[in-house]
Design a protein around this motif. Structure first.
Motif, PDB file in Angstrom:
ATOM      1  N   ARG A 119      12.220  39.777  36.069  1.00  0.00           N
ATOM      2  CA  ARG A 119      12.896  40.823  35.348  1.00  0.00           C
ATOM      3  C   ARG A 119      14.345  40.755  35.401  1.00  0.00           C
ATOM      4  O   ARG A 119      14.899  40.962  34.399  1.00  0.00           O
ATOM      5  CB  ARG A 119      12.122  41.802  35.262  1.00  0.00           C
ATOM      6  CG  ARG A 119      12.350  42.560  36.462  1.00  0.00           C
ATOM      7  CD  ARG A 119      11.688  44.104  36.479  1.00  0.00           C
ATOM      8  NE  ARG A 119      11.782  44.709  37.486  1.00  0.00           N
ATOM      9  CZ  ARG A 119      11.029  45.604  38.524  1.00  0.00           C
ATOM     10  NH1 ARG A 119       9.620  45.513  38.215  1.00  0.00           N
ATOM     11  NH2 ARG A 119      11.605  46.250  39.341  1.00  0.00           N
TER      12      ARG A 119
ATOM     13  N   TRP B 176       9.861  42.040  30.382  1.00  0.00           N
ATOM     14  CA  TRP B 176       8.690  43.161  30.405  1.00  0.00           C
ATOM     15  C   TRP B 176       7.622  42.779  31.136  1.00  0.00           C
ATOM     16  O   TRP B 176       6.936  43.473  31.848  1.00  0.00           O
ATOM     17  CB  TRP B 176       8.202  43.647  29.059  1.00  0.00           C
ATOM     18  CG  TRP B 176       9.791  43.822  28.209  1.00  0.00           C
ATOM     19  CD1 TRP B 176       9.966  42.743  27.023  1.00  0.00           C
ATOM     20  CD2 TRP B 176      10.815  44.673  28.447  1.00  0.00           C
ATOM     21  NE1 TRP B 176      11.275  43.436  26.572  1.00  0.00           N
ATOM     22  CE2 TRP B 176      11.826  44.307  27.426  1.00  0.00           C
ATOM     23  CE3 TRP B 176      11.307  45.605  29.356  1.00  0.00           C
ATOM     24  CZ2 TRP B 176      13.016  44.810  27.496  1.00  0.00           C
ATOM     25  CZ3 TRP B 176      12.184  46.077  29.535  1.00  0.00           C
ATOM     26  CH2 TRP B 176      13.296  45.773  28.490  1.00  0.00           C
TER      27      TRP B 176
ATOM     28  N   PHE C 217       7.389  43.898  34.950  1.00  0.00           N
ATOM     29  CA  PHE C 217       7.159  45.395  35.245  1.00  0.00           C
ATOM     30  C   PHE C 217       5.711  45.809  35.300  1.00  0.00           C
ATOM     31  O   PHE C 217       5.476  46.927  35.295  1.00  0.00           O
ATOM     32  CB  PHE C 217       7.821  46.250  34.252  1.00  0.00           C
ATOM     33  CG  PHE C 217       9.362  46.139  34.148  1.00  0.00           C
ATOM     34  CD1 PHE C 217      10.150  47.055  34.966  1.00  0.00           C
ATOM     35  CD2 PHE C 217       9.940  45.368  33.369  1.00  0.00           C
ATOM     36  CE1 PHE C 217      11.440  46.921  34.808  1.00  0.00           C
ATOM     37  CE2 PHE C 217      11.463  45.445  33.382  1.00  0.00           C
ATOM     38  CZ  PHE C 217      12.267  45.999  34.071  1.00  0.00           C
TER      39      PHE C 217
ATOM     40  N   ALA D 234      15.204  50.095  39.094  1.00  0.00           N
ATOM     41  CA  ALA D 234      13.935  50.540  38.233  1.00  0.00           C
ATOM     42  C   ALA D 234      13.540  51.771  38.653  1.00  0.00           C
ATOM     43  O   ALA D 234      13.409  51.956  39.871  1.00  0.00           O
ATOM     44  CB  ALA D 234      13.024  49.655  37.991  1.00  0.00           C
TER      45      ALA D 234
END
Length: 151
Positions: A34, A78, A81, A93
């Motif tokens: 990510r 995405w 995550f 994050a």
């Protein structure tokens, strides 16, 4: 031969149906994925921003090429995550990503939509259209960063 083809097709479909988190052997792999996707997206977005903000001369082809990359990259991070990726070294994050998953998904979906509009605006070759779409996309980035990224 038909049975083999059927089995191969079934295995392929099952592989695509597997959860995104299964793509990564370890949570660290997902985090690296990510971060890499977001880094590439940010680099190309910055190139467009330099043109939109007048720091470098506008080049319609360069803008279009870069916004296409941004729009493609906006779809990728995405999957990184998933569950188990909340912590880890060197991540900014916030925990709210995992406690507010519906809102986080709304933000990611909005980014995908805005980057598609940005790419479409760049294809027109019109600097004013690019500036407008860039500002809207940048606002989407900022809103998500404000809510879900530590400084």
């Amino acid at each position: 031969m038909k049975a083999f083809t059927f089995i191969a097709a079934a295995v392929t479909l099952l592989a695509f149906a597997a959860p995104a988190s299964a793509q990564f052997a370890k949570p660290e792999d997902a985090i690296k994925y990510r971060q890499s996707a977001l880094s590439v997206m940010g680099t190309h977005f910055g190139r467009v921003g330099a043109m939109a903000n007048g720091r470098v001369p506008f080049d319609a082809k360069v803008a279009s090429d870069n916004t296409e990359i941004v729009a493609t990259m906006a779809k990728l991070p995405w999957a990184g995550f998933g569950p188990g990726t909340e912590g880890g070294a060197n991540t900014k994050a916030k925990p709210e990503i995992w406690t507010e998953q519906a809102k986080f998904k709304e933000n990611s979906d909005k980014l995908v939509a805005e980057t598609a509009k940005l790419a479409a605006a760049a294809k027109t070759g019109n600097l004013d259209a690019l500036k407008t779409a860039f500002a809207s996309t940048a606002g989407t980035c900022k809103a998500c960063h404000d809510a879900y990224r530590d400084k």
